[in-house]
Design an enzyme around this catalytic site. Structure first.
Site, PDB file in Angstrom:
ATOM      1  N   CYS A   1      29.289  48.976  34.726  1.00 34.78           N
ATOM      2  CA  CYS A   1      30.341  50.115  34.484  1.00 34.78           C
ATOM      3  C   CYS A   1      30.439  51.036  33.323  1.00 34.78           C
ATOM      4  O   CYS A   1      30.895  52.127  33.222  1.00 34.78           O
ATOM      5  CB  CYS A   1      31.581  49.415  34.904  1.00 34.78           C
ATOM      6  SG  CYS A   1      31.725  48.549  36.550  1.00 34.78           S
TER       7      CYS A   1
ATOM      8  N   HIS B   1      34.291  55.416  42.134  1.00 34.31           N
ATOM      9  CA  HIS B   1      33.507  54.822  41.128  1.00 34.31           C
ATOM     10  C   HIS B   1      32.086  54.897  41.489  1.00 34.31           C
ATOM     11  O   HIS B   1      31.513  53.818  41.870  1.00 34.31           O
ATOM     12  CB  HIS B   1      34.216  53.465  41.145  1.00 34.31           C
ATOM     13  CG  HIS B   1      33.536  52.675  39.940  1.00 34.31           C
ATOM     14  ND1 HIS B   1      33.008  53.064  38.722  1.00 34.31           N
ATOM     15  CD2 HIS B   1      33.636  51.227  39.679  1.00 34.31           C
ATOM     16  CE1 HIS B   1      32.641  52.388  37.763  1.00 34.31           C
ATOM     17  NE2 HIS B   1      32.722  51.149  38.561  1.00 34.31           N
TER      18      HIS B   1
END
Lengths: 113, 388
Positions: free
Chosen positions: B88, B337
């Site tokens: 991430c 996301h």
């Protein structure tokens, strides 16, 4: 089931005494390249737990299942599965003991009354 | 060696969400073209291209995407195009590579992007791809997932500090409220605390609304040495802090499972470098992949005392009108996301805040912070930006 699957095997650095969950490839505290296996007590307390209801591939037929972080008597933590709950309430701090390591590589624990 | 000052002179992005018909290349090209146009430079001035991406290989079967995108963008052929991966944190690491290369004097103008295509893949493929940053030699063998990772942290935090499931739910309520005004967000509807509490249980105590949605999307920025930046975009924003750290591969290796040490280290480094304190920050975009992550991160970044993050949400401190607005974009929980794009997506949001152009504008915002914790916190990035 092979005999050593019923013992909790950890790794211990013979030089500095640091204990690890295997596999490790060296002691990251002192740099020793040859840590040895040790048999742990298998006793511990639950630091946290949860129920996995959306499993990853390879675990789909097992869900829902309980997973816990356990503080072992040896002073390190281990992530493992909880067996034989049969609807019993579980709480952080509960005592657990090691049952076995399964073919997938998961460590199984049970609650100690 | 004295570092040169580096500025962000251009920003671009796609919407985050289900972008049907859009590909890795089409999204990245669109975001990069927006950023180049916003910067007011010619693309031939770009001296390097760094791209953040996490899992294009597993998700869409395409690798080597940095040069492919550079080619599609018509960048010069005598420059490098490099993909970096850190779960991430991928896009923020790409940003940091560009920052370091300009700060050290190697280049003057660098293009940075992050991209991910997720919603076209089968659900099993998505789950497997996301789980790929859990250590599959150890903790992954127990059947742990990322919702599981954060559920274990949440329950320990609740036990240790009295954080409540309602406080976790309030993070999601706040971030969904924020996303209503953000045209780049995947979800733009309000949810009530009741909606969150009654949503489907995923991993006790986390429910669907405690978990961020995947998304397709791309975001890009143009970086430029500050002394040259004045020639281009007068609305430049300076990068005053940049840090990347390494954490543990497993949750069990954390002695205290209510904190991510990689976030604490990265925050300390970035604040030292920027010569500002947590109290100086006006706006934050942090890594709320799950609602407890926002609580834990807000403490680990130094904004609240350990254990007080849940109460801060309940008291409204982190709302848009509060003392320290966190995730006014809607955050990962509501904006979505697209893993490899998220870090630069946050930069896009904070730059808009510092330019005074954001849909949820924080009044007179001067200093902003972005944060990503990748994997099990095994990789962490923090950036601090300042209005010039």
């Amino acid at each position: 089931m092979p005999k050593n699957y019923e013992r909790l095997i950890l790794a211990k650095c013979q030089n500095c005494g640091q204990i690890y969950v295997p596999p490790i490839y060296m002691c990251t505290v002192c740099g020793n390249k040859e840590p040895l296996e040790m048999t742990a007590s298998g006793e511990g307390k639950m630091l946290s737990y949860t129920t996995i209801r959306v499993p990853p591939l390879g675990f789909i037929d097992q869900a829902p299942y309980e997973i816990a972080v356990i503080r072992l008597k040896e002073g390190i933590n281990l992530t493992g599965r909880l067996a034989d709950l049969n609807g019993r309430d579980i709480e952080i701090g509960d005592s657990v003991s090691f049952l076995r390591k399964d073919d997938q590589g998961a460590y199984w624990f049970k609650l100690v009354k | 060696m004295a570092l040169r000052s580096v500025s962000i002179i251009g920003i671009g992005t796609t919407r985050f969400g289900v972008l049907e018909g859009q590909t890795i290349k089409s999204m990245a090209v669109a975001a990069c073209n927006d950023a180049i146009e916003d910067a007011g430079i010619d693309r031939k001035q770009i001296q390097a291209f760094y791209l953040g991406n996490y899992i294009s290989g597993m998700m869409v079967g395409q690798e080597t995407i940095a040069p492919l995108i550079a080619d599609a963008l018509g960048l010069r052929k005598d420059i490098g195009a490099t993909k970096v991966e850190g779960a991430c944190s991928s896009a923020a690491i790409a940003l940091r590579q560009g920052y370091l290369l300009i700060a050290s004097g190697v280049y003057n103008v660098v293009l940075i992007a992050g991209v991910e295509k997720m919603t076209s893949a089968l659900r099993e493929k998505t789950t497997a791809s996301l789980s790929a940053s859990i250590d599959q030699e150890t903790e992954g063998l127990s059947g742990l997932t990322f919702p599981g990772f954060w559920a274990l942290i949440a329950r320990a935090h609740m036990h240790e500090y009295g954080t409540t499931v309602e406080q976790l739910g309030m993070v999601s309520v706040k971030n969904h409220l924020n996303s209503m005004a953000n045209p780049r967000a995947r979800y733009r509807n309000a949810v009530s605390l009741g909606d969150v509490m009654n949503s489907k249980l995923i991993c006790d105590p986390l429910k669907v609304f405690d978990c961020c949605p995947v998304a397709d999307g791309a975001a890009a920025v143009v970086l430029c040495a500050s002394d040259m930046a004045k020639e281009y975009n007068p609305k430049r924003v300076e990068i005053i802090g940049s840090a990347q750290t390494t954490g543990y591969s497993t949750l069990y290796a954390h002695k205290d499972i209510t904190t991510l040490p990689s976030t604490v280290l990265a925050a300390n480094q970035a604040f030292d470098m920027a010569k500002v304190k947590p109290g100086d920050v006006d706006v934050v975009e942090l890594h709320d992949c799950f609602s407890p992550a926002e609580v834990v991160d807000s403490e680990d970044l130094g904004f609240f005392e350990k254990g007080k993050g849940g109460r801060a949400v309940e008291e409204g401190i982190t709302q848009v009108g509060g003392k320290l607005p966190i995730n006014p974009s809607g955050g990962l929980l509501a904006k979505g996301h697209p893993t490899g794009a998220t870090g630069v997506g946050q930069i896009y949001e904070v730059v808009k805040q510092l330019r005074g152009e954001h849909e949820n504008q924080i009044r007179n915002a001067e200093i902003g912070l972005t944060h990503n914790a990748g994997g099990t916190g095994s990789v962490c990035t923090v950036h601090i930006l300042r209005r010039v």
